[in-house]
Design a protein around this motif. Sequence first.
Motif, PDB file in Angstrom:
ATOM      1  N   VAL A  48       0.852  -1.184   0.000  1.00 46.23           N
ATOM      2  CA  VAL A  48       0.000   0.000   0.000  1.00 46.23           C
ATOM      3  C   VAL A  48       0.892   1.241   0.000  1.00 46.23           C
ATOM      4  CG1 VAL A  48      -1.921  -1.135   1.168  1.00 46.23           C
ATOM      5  CG2 VAL A  48      -0.158   0.002   2.533  1.00 46.23           C
ATOM      6  N   ASP A  49       0.302   2.385  -0.325  1.00 46.87           N
ATOM      7  CA  ASP A  49       1.033   3.647  -0.333  1.00 46.87           C
ATOM      8  C   ASP A  49       0.547   4.552   0.786  1.00 46.87           C
ATOM      9  OD1 ASP A  49       2.355   2.783  -2.581  1.00 46.87           O
ATOM     10  OD2 ASP A  49       1.056   3.851  -3.985  1.00 46.87           O
ATOM     11  N   ALA A  50       1.458   5.368   1.303  1.00 43.98           N
ATOM     12  CA  ALA A  50       1.125   6.352   2.330  1.00 43.98           C
ATOM     13  C   ALA A  50       1.707   7.699   1.911  1.00 43.98           C
ATOM     14  CB  ALA A  50       1.684   5.926   3.685  1.00 43.98           C
ATOM     15  N   PRO A  51       0.992   8.811   2.183  1.00 43.33           N
ATOM     16  CA  PRO A  51       1.488  10.132   1.770  1.00 43.33           C
ATOM     17  C   PRO A  51       2.821  10.465   2.446  1.00 43.33           C
ATOM     18  CG  PRO A  51      -0.816  10.233   2.468  1.00 43.33           C
ATOM     19  CD  PRO A  51      -0.307   8.885   2.868  1.00 43.33           C
ATOM     20  N   ALA A  52       3.677  11.188   1.709  1.00 44.25           N
ATOM     21  CA  ALA A  52       4.962  11.639   2.258  1.00 44.25           C
ATOM     22  C   ALA A  52       5.442  12.836   1.448  1.00 44.25           C
ATOM     23  CB  ALA A  52       6.001  10.516   2.205  1.00 44.25           C
ATOM     24  N   SER A  53       5.933  13.838   2.143  1.00 40.76           N
ATOM     25  CA  SER A  53       6.484  15.006   1.470  1.00 40.76           C
ATOM     26  C   SER A  53       7.853  14.644   0.883  1.00 40.76           C
ATOM     27  CB  SER A  53       6.656  16.152   2.460  1.00 40.76           C
ATOM     28  OG  SER A  53       7.668  15.832   3.411  1.00 40.76           O
ATOM     29  N   PRO A  54       8.363  15.450  -0.058  1.00 38.79           N
ATOM     30  CA  PRO A  54       9.712  15.180  -0.579  1.00 38.79           C
ATOM     31  C   PRO A  54      10.759  15.101   0.535  1.00 38.79           C
ATOM     32  CG  PRO A  54       8.595  16.770  -1.979  1.00 38.79           C
ATOM     33  CD  PRO A  54       7.698  16.545  -0.807  1.00 38.79           C
ATOM     34  N   ALA A  55      10.618  15.945   1.550  1.00 41.31           N
ATOM     35  CA  ALA A  55      11.582  15.915   2.655  1.00 41.31           C
ATOM     36  C   ALA A  55      11.469  14.607   3.439  1.00 41.31           C
ATOM     37  CB  ALA A  55      11.360  17.106   3.581  1.00 41.31           C
ATOM     38  N   TRP A  59       6.237  -9.119   8.781  1.00 42.05           N
ATOM     39  CA  TRP A  59       7.248  -8.095   8.516  1.00 42.05           C
ATOM     40  C   TRP A  59       6.611  -6.962   7.708  1.00 42.05           C
ATOM     41  CZ3 TRP A  59       8.098  -6.857   3.423  1.00 42.05           C
ATOM     42  CH2 TRP A  59       7.738  -7.806   2.468  1.00 42.05           C
ATOM     43  N   PHE A  60       7.268  -5.821   7.747  1.00 39.52           N
ATOM     44  CA  PHE A  60       6.910  -4.765   6.808  1.00 39.52           C
ATOM     45  C   PHE A  60       8.193  -4.086   6.350  1.00 39.52           C
ATOM     46  CE2 PHE A  60       7.123  -1.933  10.538  1.00 39.52           C
ATOM     47  CZ  PHE A  60       7.733  -0.805   9.993  1.00 39.52           C
ATOM     48  N   ALA A  61       8.140  -3.505   5.164  1.00 42.46           N
ATOM     49  CA  ALA A  61       9.239  -2.696   4.648  1.00 42.46           C
ATOM     50  C   ALA A  61       8.652  -1.402   4.120  1.00 42.46           C
ATOM     51  CB  ALA A  61       9.987  -3.433   3.546  1.00 42.46           C
ATOM     52  N   ALA A  62       9.361  -0.298   4.327  1.00 43.51           N
ATOM     53  CA  ALA A  62       8.910   1.009   3.852  1.00 43.51           C
ATOM     54  C   ALA A  62      10.006   1.634   3.003  1.00 43.51           C
ATOM     55  CB  ALA A  62       8.566   1.909   5.030  1.00 43.51           C
ATOM     56  N   ARG A  63       9.631   2.068   1.792  1.00 44.13           N
ATOM     57  CA  ARG A  63      10.576   2.699   0.868  1.00 44.13           C
ATOM     58  C   ARG A  63       9.902   3.885   0.189  1.00 44.13           C
ATOM     59  NH1 ARG A  63      11.415   0.361  -3.507  1.00 44.13           N
ATOM     60  NH2 ARG A  63      13.529   1.107  -3.891  1.00 44.13           N
ATOM     61  N   PRO A  64      10.626   4.974  -0.066  1.00 44.41           N
ATOM     62  CA  PRO A  64      10.025   6.110  -0.758  1.00 44.41           C
ATOM     63  C   PRO A  64       9.802   5.818  -2.232  1.00 44.41           C
ATOM     64  CG  PRO A  64      12.362   6.500  -0.372  1.00 44.41           C
ATOM     65  CD  PRO A  64      12.024   5.222   0.325  1.00 44.41           C
ATOM     66  N   SER A  65       8.706   6.341  -2.769  1.00 47.65           N
ATOM     67  CA  SER A  65       8.453   6.231  -4.205  1.00 47.65           C
ATOM     68  C   SER A  65       9.415   7.138  -4.962  1.00 47.65           C
ATOM     69  CB  SER A  65       7.006   6.621  -4.517  1.00 47.65           C
ATOM     70  OG  SER A  65       6.821   6.794  -5.913  1.00 47.65           O
ATOM     71  N   GLY A  66       9.842   6.682  -6.127  1.00 51.23           N
ATOM     72  CA  GLY A  66      10.723   7.511  -6.935  1.00 51.23           C
ATOM     73  C   GLY A  66       9.988   8.501  -7.809  1.00 51.23           C
ATOM     74  N   THR A  67       8.661   8.362  -7.912  1.00 48.08           N
ATOM     75  CA  THR A  67       7.904   9.199  -8.853  1.00 48.08           C
ATOM     76  C   THR A  67       6.752   9.969  -8.232  1.00 48.08           C
ATOM     77  OG1 THR A  67       6.552   7.272  -9.418  1.00 48.08           O
ATOM     78  CG2 THR A  67       8.471   7.698 -10.794  1.00 48.08           C
ATOM     79  N   GLU A  68       6.307   9.584  -7.032  1.00 45.33           N
ATOM     80  CA  GLU A  68       5.141  10.232  -6.418  1.00 45.33           C
ATOM     81  C   GLU A  68       5.457  10.626  -4.979  1.00 45.33           C
ATOM     82  OE1 GLU A  68       1.241   8.162  -7.763  1.00 45.33           O
ATOM     83  OE2 GLU A  68       2.741   6.577  -7.692  1.00 45.33           O
TER      84      GLU A  68
END
Length: 536
Positions: free
Chosen positions: A440-447, A495-504
Amino acid sequence: MSRAGTPAQSADLVDLTALLSAYADRVPDLDDPAQRVVFGTSGHRGSSLDGAFTDTHIAAITQAIVEYRTSQGTTGPVFVGADTHALSAPAMQTALEVLAANGVMALIDANDDYVPTPALSHAIIRYNRDASAKADGIVITPSHNPPRDGGFKYNPPHGGPADSDATTWIADRANALIAEGNRGVRRQAALLTEPYDYRLHYVADLGSILDIDAIRSSGLRIGADPLGGASVNYWALIAEHYGLDLTVVNPAVDPQWGFMTLDWDEKIRMDPSSPSAMASVVARRHDFDLLTGNDADADRHGIVTPDGGLMNPNHYLAVAIEYLYTHRPGWRPDAAIGKTLVSSTMIDHVAAGLGRRLWEVPVGFKWFVPGLIDGSVAFGGEESAGASFVRRDGSAWTTDKDGILLAVLASEITAVTGRSPSALYADLTERFGAPAYERVDAPASPAQKSALGKLDGAAITATELAGDPITARLSAAPGNGAGIGGVKVVTDRAWFAARPSGTEDVYKIYAESFAGEEHLRLVQQEAKAIVDGALA
């Protein structure tokens, strides 16, 4: 009401005239980060309509590749192939003009056909086995991305995706060239090309890696849907060359992809692992003993069985690994099983049951390249339905993802075992349990995305996840110690893993639980809280 899984309508189709005009005429604004050259895990991608994929970009990237390969002592020809996206043909023309002006020979398809990513990787490896001057390659594809997108990827002489050192150098140089108005780009109209029969060389060699005789003698009725992609004529040749009962269920090529069903977000996307994008294929599952799909450049696979429908990619990877490591006596006895750290723990259980070493790496197929080259990793797979493996004698086949190979493998598995991959996965769940897995996706600012990419596992202060003690907090992959660009938190059951999207402006949460769907929801909920807390 969501239109996901329903046929595309005229309003969903990209304006090809506007798309191609923007490619030729639009000049990127480098003050806009979205219009700069950026290489992700699969090259530079974007749309001309957004000023992110234009003639200017491709000319600069190709010139940068020429300079990079020269710096590396790569003096052989460049294999160049393109998929069926509308932007691929003009991008290929741009690239060929720049290569020619720099005196670099380009090997292009002898049949004027589209070239799947695995066929180009196969060609590089085949050529470099005997050549003194090593060849490399350019693949022009945005993979499964929507019809408005273009993509451009560099594969060095090892045949797989370029590593981050190479792509960073190429992107930086390309942006510098664009900033100077591409004055440093050499270009000419007269091309410097030679023909290469990608299709015949690839198809004729499949017998060295798969048991085609078993498939043919089984009489399986096989359906293959290229989803309008580059593999369309490959499937027809596979059927003819090997005498298989194989039907290309949809041979249409349409750069608007008007025949597709809409993906989960109501966009046209050629993702063979998506139930929504594959809805029309799944509807025909009872017409065949096995039905498969590929994306536009055929580096991904989708497996559809009459008894199980569309298989989750993780499920099929586990079945493929279990089968291959028990049916390939020519493989090295110490050859490891490669997986990305966001792939299912079911693979861990299968590896343990086989007594094989598990090699867990960050997201990105490039990590598997060295192991596939020397046979120390016989199979490498990603949760996003991308995988490849070595030949029956243990030598390299491709070092990029091969959706055609994994699709034909499903027929071999069915022919040899007499059971569908879905039924074989049910056997694995009886032995190891049935995991629930979702991204799933979660909102995140560029920072916040930047902070997450640099987050150390030690910054996670939580001691429990969904009621279980946390046993590991990872910011580096166990297999090779490389940074994962995020974090992975592990318990005995989940388990879970969290990684930033490269495009959104989102981050991706991958999660899995062996304690059921309800427990998975709790894992996802707490994962977001844990990550948000670490980023606060």
